[in-house]
Design a protein around this motif. Structure first.
Motif, PDB file in Angstrom:
ATOM      1  N   GLU A 136       6.063  -4.476   6.099  1.00  0.00           N
ATOM      2  CA  GLU A 136       5.787  -3.040   6.121  1.00  0.00           C
ATOM      3  C   GLU A 136       5.810  -2.529   7.557  1.00  0.00           C
ATOM      4  N   THR A 183       0.830  -1.202   0.000  1.00  0.00           N
ATOM      5  CA  THR A 183       0.000   0.000   0.000  1.00  0.00           C
ATOM      6  C   THR A 183       0.864   1.252   0.000  1.00  0.00           C
ATOM      7  N   VAL A 214      -2.220 -10.001  11.481  1.00  0.00           N
ATOM      8  CA  VAL A 214      -2.130  -9.561  10.087  1.00  0.00           C
ATOM      9  C   VAL A 214      -2.994 -10.456   9.208  1.00  0.00           C
ATOM     10  N   GLN A 219      -4.196   0.929   8.053  1.00  0.00           N
ATOM     11  CA  GLN A 219      -3.707  -0.448   8.169  1.00  0.00           C
ATOM     12  C   GLN A 219      -2.734  -0.567   9.338  1.00  0.00           C
ATOM     13  N   TYR A 268      -2.334 -10.172   5.659  1.00  0.00           N
ATOM     14  CA  TYR A 268      -1.479 -10.314   4.486  1.00  0.00           C
ATOM     15  C   TYR A 268      -0.028 -10.373   4.954  1.00  0.00           C
ATOM     16  N   ASP A 289       2.175  -7.241   5.095  1.00  0.00           N
ATOM     17  CA  ASP A 289       1.945  -6.331   6.218  1.00  0.00           C
ATOM     18  C   ASP A 289       3.017  -6.492   7.291  1.00  0.00           C
ATOM     19  N   ILE A 315      -3.216  -2.823  12.806  1.00  0.00           N
ATOM     20  CA  ILE A 315      -2.271  -3.871  13.202  1.00  0.00           C
ATOM     21  C   ILE A 315      -1.691  -3.556  14.573  1.00  0.00           C
TER      22      ILE A 315
END
Length: 102
Positions: free
Chosen positions: A55, A2, A47, A28, A49, A52, A32
């Motif tokens: 990131e 993202t 999470v 996001q 994904y 994530d 999290i």
């Protein structure tokens, strides 16, 4: 992913789409971070994904060592040496495992 999309739109000269993706990225990260502290299996970040995980490491200023393992439905990502001597962070991936992701 993202964050990369947000930066890409910004570089392409589309501030409107960039702002949308930056806003989504911020939400996001907040979601999290509100799910736990990542310091143990019991308080793992939740999470949905795998990207994530990486990131969030970057947002928190940690560097992934390249070593990880699956421990009780959690990805344990080992970290490079850091200022607070944190060795690893835990990410609850049980939702991914429920849908068959391996």
């Amino acid at each position: 992913e993202t964050f990369i999309a947000a930066v890409s739109y910004e570089m392409a000269g589309n501030p409107h789409m960039s702002a949308i993706y930056f806003d989504f990225f911020e939400k996001q990260v907040e979601a999290i971070m509100s799910s736990g502290d990542g310091l143990s299996i019991e308080s793992a970040f939740v999470v949905i994904y795998i990207p994530d995980e990486y990131e969030l490491l970057e947002v928190l200023g940690f560097t992934f060592s390249g070593r990880q393992s699956l421990v009780e439905n959690c990805d344990m990502l080992e970290l490079m040496p850091n200022e607070i001597s944190l060795n690893a962070l835990f990410f609850d991936v049980s939702r991914l495992l429920e849908v068959g992701f391996r």
